[in-house]
Every structure is written in C-alpha cells, then in structure tokens.
Motif scaffolding. Structure first.
Motif, PDB file in Angstrom:
ATOM      1  N   ASN A 103       0.867  -1.172   0.000  1.00 17.00           N
ATOM      2  CA  ASN A 103       0.000   0.000   0.000  1.00 17.00           C
ATOM      3  C   ASN A 103       0.906   1.225   0.000  1.00 17.00           C
ATOM      4  N   GLY A 148       3.798   1.684   6.924  1.00 19.45           N
ATOM      5  CA  GLY A 148       2.431   2.107   7.173  1.00 19.45           C
ATOM      6  C   GLY A 148       2.289   3.190   8.221  1.00 19.45           C
ATOM      7  N   ALA A 189      -6.434  -6.461   0.942  1.00 20.36           N
ATOM      8  CA  ALA A 189      -5.426  -5.406   0.753  1.00 20.36           C
ATOM      9  C   ALA A 189      -5.869  -4.350  -0.238  1.00 20.36           C
ATOM     10  N   HIS A 238      -7.232   2.172   2.817  1.00 17.63           N
ATOM     11  CA  HIS A 238      -6.850   0.824   2.392  1.00 17.63           C
ATOM     12  C   HIS A 238      -7.079  -0.184   3.506  1.00 17.63           C
ATOM     13  N   GLU A 239      -7.426  -1.395   3.107  1.00 18.09           N
ATOM     14  CA  GLU A 239      -7.506  -2.502   4.047  1.00 18.09           C
ATOM     15  C   GLU A 239      -6.091  -2.883   4.494  1.00 18.09           C
ATOM     16  N   THR A 240      -5.987  -3.468   5.675  1.00 18.08           N
ATOM     17  CA  THR A 240      -4.691  -3.857   6.214  1.00 18.08           C
ATOM     18  C   THR A 240      -4.621  -5.372   6.311  1.00 18.08           C
ATOM     19  N   PHE A 288      -6.133 -10.056  11.286  1.00 18.96           N
ATOM     20  CA  PHE A 288      -6.498  -8.794  10.642  1.00 18.96           C
ATOM     21  C   PHE A 288      -7.762  -8.955   9.799  1.00 18.96           C
ATOM     22  N   SER A 317      -9.511  -5.176   9.476  1.00 16.67           N
ATOM     23  CA  SER A 317      -8.615  -4.057   9.738  1.00 16.67           C
ATOM     24  C   SER A 317      -8.458  -3.169   8.511  1.00 16.67           C
ATOM     25  N   SER A 318      -8.419  -1.864   8.743  1.00 18.36           N
ATOM     26  CA  SER A 318      -8.255  -0.909   7.650  1.00 18.36           C
ATOM     27  C   SER A 318      -7.682   0.390   8.197  1.00 18.36           C
ATOM     28  N   ARG A 319      -7.272   1.257   7.270  1.00 20.89           N
ATOM     29  CA  ARG A 319      -6.660   2.531   7.646  1.00 20.89           C
ATOM     30  C   ARG A 319      -7.257   3.646   6.780  1.00 20.89           C
ATOM     31  N   GLU A 326      -7.340  -0.796  12.985  1.00 22.23           N
ATOM     32  CA  GLU A 326      -6.365  -1.863  12.819  1.00 22.23           C
ATOM     33  C   GLU A 326      -6.210  -2.754  14.045  1.00 22.23           C
ATOM     34  N   THR A 328       6.090  -8.555   5.465  1.00 27.50           N
ATOM     35  CA  THR A 328       5.100  -8.351   4.412  1.00 27.50           C
ATOM     36  C   THR A 328       5.689  -8.883   3.104  1.00 27.50           C
TER      37      THR A 328
END
Length: 695
Positions: free
Chosen positions: A85, A102, A212, A244-246, A266, A271-273, A310, A679
């Motif tokens: 991301n 992130g 994602a 965005h999703e995490t 997650f 989870s997301s941001r 998150e 990641t």
C-alpha cells in the motif's frame, strides 16, 4: 462532489480561460526554463560536500507511479520498499530502521517545495503522490543541512510542477495486475507575471495480498506571481484522501508457500486505515537583492487526520501543525576569498488539540463504541542555523555550519484520569564541517564531519511506556496511561567520497561511519488483547556505516540508438557496540547488501526496451539475530515510447515470481521461532500506461 467524480469531469473544470491567446505558451521558452531548472538543481547538489541524488520527472513517468518506492528506485544510499500500500519503508543510512511500514516515517526530513512536511509527529505519507513531483532532491545524511534536515537520514525534497514548465493539458491513465488503476489530469499555463498548475489524481487497487484493497483521490495546485525581477511569491495546495484494508504481516513460511494470504487476525477484525483527507496549504516568497542577497520566507499549514481500524480499538487521531521558515543568504568576500553565508530559522509547532480518541471496535467485555481513552500530543521543533561556504584556494571549498535546536514534547492521557503528564524540552546542537575539491573538470572529491540530532515523536513516548491502567479501570484496563521519557538520538558521522565522469560513465561514491548514541529503536509487542504495537526506547551505543555507489554508463552508441546501464549499490552495516544483551549483533529490518540495475536500449525516435534487477541479502528479523528472512533476486522488463507529447509503456515486474519478504517489522528475541513480522513482495505483475500532453 467526491474527488473521484471531479477527476472524471476534470476537462470541464480546468481553468481554460487561462489558456486564451494572451497566455499562449512559447514552446522554446518552456524547454529552456525546464532545462535551466534541472541544471540549476544538479549544479547546486554538486556544490554539496557529500552524497546526494536527483530524480527527474521523466524517470518517474516512465513506469507505474504508485508510491515513493517507484520514485526512489535506482538511487544509491536510498532504501524504499512498499508493504503493498502507500506505507513505504524509507531508510537512508539506517534512518527509520525503527519504523514498520504504514506508520509515520522518522529519521529523514521530508519537504514539499522546500517547506517542511515532517513535523514533531513524524512524516505522514498520503501527500507524497508521485505524479505531483517534477523532481526529487535527496541529500543524504548531514548533506541535508541547508534544507533544515538534522536527522541521520538527511533530506528528501519533493518539488512540484509549475505552470512555467507544464503543458496546458495532460492526461494519463495506468492499469495493471491486482486491480491497479490510476487516472491523472493536469493543466498549467503562464503569462509574463503569473502562472498556475493544477492536477487531479485518483487510483484504486485490489492488492497482491487478500484483504489489501485500497483507493486514493486528491488535488494539488500552485499559483505563482512575479511582481518584478526581485520579488516573487507562490501559493501551494495539496489535499488527498486515502483508504486501504490492512492485510497484516505474515510468517516467513507463509510468504514462501502462501504469499497472497492475509493475517487471519487482521481479516477477522476487518482491519483498515482510512485517512479521510489531509490538507497542506503553504506560501513561499522570495526577495532577490541587487548585492546578490536572497531572502526566502515560507509558511505552511498541515492537517492530517486518521481513523485507524487496525486493532480491537478504533483510534481517531487529529494532527495539525504550522511550519515557518526564514532564510537569508548572500555571497561576499571573507579574508579576501569568495564566500557565501546564510542564516536560517525553521520552526514547526503542533496546534492545540492534536491527539486521539479511542473506542471499542471489536465487541468483548464492552460493547462496540465504548469510550476507552483520550490522549494529547503536543510539541514543537525549532532550529536556528548558520552556514558558510568559503573558497580556501582555487577549486577548494570549506563548508561549515552550526544548528541550535530546541525541541518540546508534551504527552498526556486525559481520559480516564490517573496518568501523569510528560512535559519535556531540550536544547541541542549540530555542527557540520565539509571540504570539496574539484581535482579536475570531471572529478570532485569531498568529505565532511557532522553531528545529527533526532528528537522522538510525541506519540512514541506514549506507546513505549509500560505504565498501564490497573485492573478495575473499566474499558481502559491494561492500556498505557503514563508516557515514558525518551532522549534525543544523536550521531557523529564521518563521510568521504567523490563524483565525476570517467571512461566507465557518470559515477558517485560515498563511504560513511556514524557513531550513534541513544538510537531510537522499536520492537513489535502484543498487548493483552492481542493487539500489536511498536514500543520504542533508546538503545545502547550503535554504529552505522556503509557504502553508497551509483554508476550511469553508456555501453554503446550509434545511429540506431544507445545502450545504457544504470546501477545503484548500497552497503548497510548497522550494529550494536558491546550491548549487554546482544553484543555486536546487527540491527534487524534492512538488508546488508542492496543492488538495483537497469540495462536500457534507447532509440533516438523515443522507443525503448529495458531489463532490470533488484538483489538484496538476507535480513535479521529480531534484535537477537535468531532468525533471518532470506535473500532475494527480482527481475523485470519494460518497453515503451516517449516523445514530447505522447508517452506509453508496458512493464513486467518479478518475472520469475520470486517469493520474498519486502519489509520486516523487528521483534526483540524470537528465539528462532517463525513469527509473523514480514510483508510479502509483489509477485509477477504486468502494468501499462499512456499519457498525452497538449502543448
């Protein structure tokens, strides 16, 4: 109207009256100004007695333009890797080694058009859109002194396009693997005294990993006015939304066998941001005096809210700061020698109310929406700088400088009551001394000795604490209640090297050695609720040393075209100095060896074909060095056509489908266990794009 719809209807919204006959662009004039800007930037960097990089917009536009990873590719001394991301892991000389991808970056001072983006809360990433950059200037380590950068990593200055060089209308579209799509429209124009530039950009993607997907949309603009030959001003606007999703981090075994999966925790938490809109408003005004003096004044307002989903809690953060900068410089004679002196003041201050509110997000002992905690982050960074360049002898220059630094941090949990407030203010200093010698027209040698200073972020003083609310504190039970005091990270760095042209091509080479004290390092921990967070602390003494080498070679040239090779190699050796627990262990998170290269055949009519490679050595996953992520080799290819108006390209990434860890968020001592700290790098992918400019 949403910005996505604005992009779709951008043609009807462009300020077309400015493109009328009185503002008709002179093509020759634009080309001369553009060349002059690039040449001036290159010549200015060549006067810095240390390592630097210059990235031109044409390099950015020649491939997918997703993040700073794409912008900073093939740059010696710069490590930039995405976690799938916009959260890029950026490190220069080991800066930001304490950050996972992130989050807000640290260790490198990032500017927009010479004005601070980095503040007491670090460097947010959402306003660093690649297509809003005309060029990027990287001044590694102490070489960023004149930009106001005093941290170990130096400075990255992202320069915007203006109407002085931009086309009246440019359209660009990108598409590719994993749902990647990006749309961009811009317009620029000028007359004798005024110019404007405006751009609308949006993108969306599904992501390489499951869970994602993300999207972004934003607008940037600047307007300049020249009152006369001595006085000019420019106003800037950047506004951008990202969401965005995490997918979370994976184990090394999962990356090897199931790299596209998401961390199950997650996924279960969805989870997301979301970051619902960051705004940057600024002005820079320049006065030129008849005696050669130059006065620059800048003012910037930055608001960057976040709504983090998150963990088991929802965290709503609201950050706002104001930055000011004043700089006066003048050429003069000193002891009968040519000299250039400058004095500068830079200050960034958090506005009142910067902080966070937390609520229960995953139902458990308390229902969703239960208020758990409030905390405030306040502080400021102020720097007064003096610098001088003095020609000691023909082609031999001495650069000297001194910065006086005042930092203030105030952190407090305001709800529920019970935690003590932290109020910390410190004075520090950062001297710098450098030499450069133009040994021949095509050979320059340089060296410098400097001290760097980096203050901790206010929020890291809270998340690094072990003082938590005791049992019986309601929904705040087990959460941090009192911040911890952290010291400034300092380093003394020696650098020497050179740059020039030879039979091998255009080259630059730097070696540096940094003695670091109180290095700000973080470790990923889990709280009692299963949430992951980075606890930060000052480390025992550490050493950062490395080699940064770049080479651009013309292997063959003829009527049919040119065969060009560009290479960048970085050696990172970061380790403890006799730590009581870890001895001389290497610091985790970054590869010791990192190489990027591209072989390109360029035809004079604009067609090109290229092959590229990225190689990295293995990486320690924890401070105990009990486990390592493996080395990797990633190969790619691209082809396209670049003319003055048309640009088109096709890019193939990771041709062999290499499965590897792109970023590592370090643990303390995993005792050899394979814990989810990595990641995955993107697998085989195909991207294409096209743009057209009306001139």
């Amino acid at each position: 109207m949403p910005l996505r719809r604005l992009t779709a209807t951008a043609l009807s919204l462009l300020p077309l009256p400015l493109l009328a006959a009185p503002l008709e662009l002179d093509v020759v004039r634009i080309e001369e100004r553009s060349l002059d800007d690039t040449t001036q930037a290159r010549e200015k960097l060549a006067r810095v007695p240390g390592g630097s990089n210059l990235i031109d917009a044409k390099d950015i536009a020649a491939s997918r333009s997703s993040t700073l990873q794409d912008v900073l590719a093939y740059q010696p001394g710069v490590y930039a890797q995405s976690a799938g991301n916009e959260g890029v892991r950026l490190s220069i000389r080991g800066s930001g080694i304490n950050r996972g991808s992130g989050g807000h970056g640290s260790g490198t001072f990032v500017l927009l058009d010479g004005l601070a983006l980095t503040g007491p809360g670090g460097t947010p990433y959402e306003l660093q859109e690649p297509l809003w950059i005309e060029r990027a200037e990287v001044l590694r380590g102490a070489n960023g002194f004149d930009k106001g950068a005093l941290a170990l990593g130096g400075a990255v200055d992202l320069i915007s396009p203006t109407g002085l060089t931009a086309a009246p209308l440019t359209l660009r579209y990108e598409a590719g693997s994993y749902g990647w799509r990006k749309r961009h429209v811009s317009s620029g124009g000028h007359n004798d005294n005024a110019d404007y530039f405006v751009a609308l950009t949006d993108s969306d993607y599904n992501g390489y990993q499951d869970h994602a997907s993300g999207n972004s949309q934003g607008v940037m603009a600047n307007v300049g006015y020249r009152f006369n030959a001595q006085l000019e001003t420019r106003f800037y606007l950047r506004y951008r939304e990202t969401d965005h999703e995490t997918p979370g981090r994976l184990t090394l075994d999962q990356i090897k066998h199931h790299p596209r999966m998401a961390n199950p925790t997650f996924v279960a938490r969805d989870s997301s941001r979301p970051q619902h809109g960051s705004t940057w408003l600024a002005n820079k005004t320049t006065w030129r005096f008849e005696d050669g003096g130059l006065f620059e004044a800048g003012l910037a307002y930055h608001n960057y809210p976040m709504d983090l989903h998150e963990s088991t809690n929802r965290v709503k953060l609201d950050y706002s700061d104001v930055s000011t900068s004043l700089r006066y410089s003048k050429p003069h004679q000193l002891f009968g020698h040519d000299s250039h002196s400058a004095v500068a003041l830079r200050a960034t201050v958090f506005l009142p109310g910067s902080g966070a509110k937390e609520y229960v997000r995953v139902a458990g002992a308390y229902p969703v929406g239960t208020h758990t905690r409030d905390y405030e982050h306040n502080g400021s960074d102020s720097v007064l700088q003096f610098s001088n360049d003095l020609e000691l002898a023909s082609d031999l220059w001495l650069s000297s400088g001194l910065a006086l630094i005042y930092t203030r941090r105030e952190v407090q949990v305001t709800y529920p009551q019970g935690g003590d407030a932290l109020s910390l203010s410190t004075w520090d200093y950062a001297p710098r001394l450098g030499l450069r010698y133009q040994l021949a027209p095509d050979l320059q040698l340089f060296g410098n000795l400097s001290r760097s200073v980096e203050a901790p972020h206010a929020w890291s003083m809270l998340w690094g604490s072990n003082d938590k609310f005791p049992a019986g504190s309601g929904p705040a039970t087990g959460m941090i209640r009192t911040p911890v005091e952290l010291e400034n990270q300092t380093a003394t760095t020696l650098e020497f090297g050179g740059r020039g042209d030879s039979i091998l091509g255009s080259w630059d080479l730097s070696y540096y050695y940094a003695w670091v004290r109180h290095e700000l390092l973080s470790v990923e921990l889990a709280d009692g609720l299963g949430n992951l967070y980075n606890a930060e602390a000052n480390a025992s003494p550490t050493v950062h040393q490395g080699i940064e080498a770049g080479l651009h070679s013309t292997l063959w040239q003829g009527q049919a075209g040119q065969l060009l090779l560009r290479q960048a190699y970085t050696l990172n050796q970061f380790r403890y100095r006799d730590d009581t627990a870890f001895g001389d262990n290497r610091l985790p998170g970054l590869p010791q060896h990192y190489y990027q290269g591209e072989l390109r055949f360029q035809r004079p009519d604009g067609w090109f074909l290229a092959l590229n490679a990225q190689l990295a050595s293995r990486v320690a996953v924890d401070y105990a060095n009990s486990r390592h992520a493996g080395s990797y080799k990633v190969f790619g290819a691209s082809a396209g056509y670049h003319a003055e108006d048309w640009q088109g390209w096709l890019e193939l990434r990771n041709l062999t489908g290499e499965r590897y860890a792109s970023t590592i968020t370090p643990g303390y001592n995993d005792q050899g266990r394979d814990i989810a700290r990595a990641t995955p790098g993107e697998g085989f992918a195909v991207y294409t794009g096209v743009s057209y400019s009306w001139r």
